[in-house]
Design a protein around this motif. Structure first.
Motif, PDB file in Angstrom:
ATOM      1  N   ARG A 152       0.177  -1.788   0.162  1.00  0.00           N
ATOM      2  CA  ARG A 152      -0.203   0.253   0.186  1.00  0.00           C
ATOM      3  C   ARG A 152       1.026   1.201  -0.054  1.00  0.00           C
ATOM      4  NH1 ARG A 152      -4.653   2.001   0.943  1.00  0.00           N
ATOM      5  NH2 ARG A 152      -4.633   3.837   2.545  1.00  0.00           N
ATOM      6  N   ASP A 155       1.749   1.683  -3.382  1.00  0.00           N
ATOM      7  CA  ASP A 155       1.007   2.123  -4.232  1.00  0.00           C
ATOM      8  C   ASP A 155       0.292   3.275  -3.754  1.00  0.00           C
ATOM      9  OD1 ASP A 155      -1.445  -0.475  -3.846  1.00  0.00           O
ATOM     10  OD2 ASP A 155       0.312  -0.020  -5.239  1.00  0.00           O
ATOM     11  N   MET A 156       1.104   4.284  -2.682  1.00  0.00           N
ATOM     12  CA  MET A 156       0.263   5.575  -2.349  1.00  0.00           C
ATOM     13  C   MET A 156       1.939   6.061  -3.538  1.00  0.00           C
ATOM     14  SD  MET A 156      -1.160   5.366   1.126  1.00  0.00           S
ATOM     15  CE  MET A 156      -0.568   4.794   2.119  1.00  0.00           C
ATOM     16  N   ARG A 157       2.843   5.611  -3.490  1.00  0.00           N
ATOM     17  CA  ARG A 157       3.774   7.045  -3.808  1.00  0.00           C
ATOM     18  C   ARG A 157       4.404   7.476  -2.426  1.00  0.00           C
ATOM     19  NH1 ARG A 157       1.998   3.853  -7.712  1.00  0.00           N
ATOM     20  NH2 ARG A 157       1.949   4.662  -9.261  1.00  0.00           N
ATOM     21  N   PRO A 160       8.452   9.635  -2.854  1.00  0.00           N
ATOM     22  CA  PRO A 160       8.629   8.775  -4.560  1.00  0.00           C
ATOM     23  C   PRO A 160      10.070   9.584  -4.927  1.00  0.00           C
ATOM     24  CG  PRO A 160       7.639  10.774  -4.570  1.00  0.00           C
ATOM     25  CD  PRO A 160       7.440  10.558  -3.295  1.00  0.00           C
ATOM     26  N   ILE A 161      10.746  10.871  -4.523  1.00  0.00           N
ATOM     27  CA  ILE A 161      11.553  11.727  -4.685  1.00  0.00           C
ATOM     28  C   ILE A 161      12.718  10.995  -4.579  1.00  0.00           C
ATOM     29  CG2 ILE A 161      12.626  14.080  -5.567  1.00  0.00           C
ATOM     30  CD1 ILE A 161       9.727  14.968  -4.991  1.00  0.00           C
TER      31      ILE A 161
ATOM     32  N   PHE B  49      13.112  14.667 -10.753  1.00  0.00           N
ATOM     33  CA  PHE B  49      11.676  13.795 -10.609  1.00  0.00           C
ATOM     34  C   PHE B  49      10.793  15.078 -11.906  1.00  0.00           C
ATOM     35  CE2 PHE B  49       9.231  11.428  -8.678  1.00  0.00           C
ATOM     36  CZ  PHE B  49       8.062  11.978  -8.214  1.00  0.00           C
ATOM     37  N   TYR B  50      10.615  16.555 -11.838  1.00  0.00           N
ATOM     38  CA  TYR B  50       9.322  16.742 -12.012  1.00  0.00           C
ATOM     39  C   TYR B  50      10.062  16.687 -13.580  1.00  0.00           C
ATOM     40  CZ  TYR B  50       7.144  16.866  -8.004  1.00  0.00           C
ATOM     41  OH  TYR B  50       6.762  16.622  -6.532  1.00  0.00           O
ATOM     42  N   GLU B  58       0.350   8.796 -13.361  1.00  0.00           N
ATOM     43  CA  GLU B  58       0.812   9.254 -12.071  1.00  0.00           C
ATOM     44  C   GLU B  58      -1.120   8.658  -9.975  1.00  0.00           C
ATOM     45  OE1 GLU B  58       3.868   8.116 -10.336  1.00  0.00           O
ATOM     46  OE2 GLU B  58       4.989   7.522 -12.036  1.00  0.00           O
ATOM     47  N   ALA B  61      -2.485   5.025 -12.050  1.00  0.00           N
ATOM     48  CA  ALA B  61      -1.893   3.839 -11.554  1.00  0.00           C
ATOM     49  C   ALA B  61      -2.421   4.327 -10.215  1.00  0.00           C
ATOM     50  CB  ALA B  61      -0.042   4.835 -11.678  1.00  0.00           C
ATOM     51  N   MET B  62      -2.390   5.518  -8.991  1.00  0.00           N
ATOM     52  CA  MET B  62      -3.056   4.940  -8.346  1.00  0.00           C
ATOM     53  C   MET B  62      -4.010   4.316  -8.154  1.00  0.00           C
ATOM     54  SD  MET B  62      -0.956   7.730  -5.999  1.00  0.00           S
ATOM     55  CE  MET B  62      -0.415   9.749  -6.748  1.00  0.00           C
ATOM     56  N   ALA B  65      -4.012   0.640  -7.811  1.00  0.00           N
ATOM     57  CA  ALA B  65      -4.075   0.289  -6.882  1.00  0.00           C
ATOM     58  C   ALA B  65      -4.799   0.675  -5.875  1.00  0.00           C
ATOM     59  CB  ALA B  65      -2.704   0.776  -6.260  1.00  0.00           C
ATOM     60  N   ILE B  67      -6.182   3.033  -4.264  1.00  0.00           N
ATOM     61  CA  ILE B  67      -5.819   3.321  -2.407  1.00  0.00           C
ATOM     62  C   ILE B  67      -7.194   4.475  -2.430  1.00  0.00           C
ATOM     63  CG2 ILE B  67      -3.421   2.816  -2.783  1.00  0.00           C
ATOM     64  CD1 ILE B  67      -3.059   5.733  -3.577  1.00  0.00           C
TER      65      ILE B  67
END
Lengths: 176, 76
Positions: A152, A155-157, A160-161, B49-50, B58, B61-62, B65, B67
């Protein structure tokens, strides 16, 4: 020290202080078994301390005749004093030498031993608590639950950086 | 029995003259090391990243999943 009649009964009491009171009844209950010497704290006192090299008064100030004559001899040239006389004069002025004051006491062994003993005792207490006091284990500790929790978080990321999800490769489905 | 007279004055000034330059230079080194060891890599990580970040992708994708509570996974 001879114990008087009324003192013998109170000799079982440990270190009670004498209470100066008009009533002798209390005196019977609270009389010390041994009377220690009283010290006049308003006058200069001698002390053996590392940070006070010259105490307020010499160690021995009531001297015998032999010591008096030695003190008189001290007023002359010191080269005429023998080694034993010099040491005797030192011992008149001071109780302990610095070497004797600084002598290691071995107290640290007692301290370390006490620490280990009580840490061990605490371990036994914790063990007993784990058996008789702790509530049932939460289900969040099970490996299956932990795996679901980890999935989970990915999934919630989460982070992430630079943090948690940054280390997971989402295309391949594995850690980087 | 004629020892030289010990130094009685300027003891703090002497200590400061020795220790202050060291203290300041160590502090500056610590600041520079933190800047180039931590903040610059962190700024670069965020920029990278950005640079190619597709927020819609994104989000989907979430969503798949499962959530979110406001949007359920798409019915497919």
């Amino acid at each position: 020290m001879l114990l008087k009649g009324k003192n013998r009964r109170s000799s079982l009491l440990a270190n009670t202080t004498r209470i100066k009171c008009a009533s002798s009844y209390w005196l019977l209950l609270f009389v010390r078994a041994e009377v220690s010497d009283t010290v006049d704290m308003s006058r200069p006192m001698y002390c053996d301390r590392l940070d006070i090299p010259l105490p307020d008064k010499p160690y021995r100030d009531v001297l015998t005749d032999a010591e008096e004559s030695l003190k008189q001899k001290e007023k002359g040239p010191w080269s005429q004093l023998s080694r034993e006389e010099k040491i005797a004069l030192y011992r008149l002025s001071f109780c302990q030498t610095y070497a004797e004051m600084k002598k290691p006491t071995g107290e640290w062994k007692t301290v370390i031993g006490g620490i280990f003993f009580f840490v061990g005792f605490t371990g036994l207490v914790v063990w007993w608590q784990r058996i008789y006091v702790y509530p049932p284990r939460p289900r969040t500790f099970d490996p299956e639950w932990q795996a679901m929790q980890l999935q989970r978080m990915l999934d919630m990321r989460v982070n992430p950086i630079q943090g948690f999800s940054a280390k997971w490769d989402y295309e391949k489905g594995q850690w980087k | 029995m004629s020892l030289p007279k010990p130094v009685m004055r300027g003891l703090l000034a002497k200590r400061l003259r020795f220790h202050l330059p060291i203290a300041f230079s160590l502090a500056i080194v610590a600041a520079v090391a933190f800047k180039f060891g931590v903040t610059e890599p962190r700024k670069k990580a965020y920029a990278d990243f950005y640079k190619n970040y597709d927020s819609v992708k994104e989000f989907n994708a979430m969503r798949e999943a499962g959530i979110f509570e406001s949007v359920r996974p798409s019915v497919k």
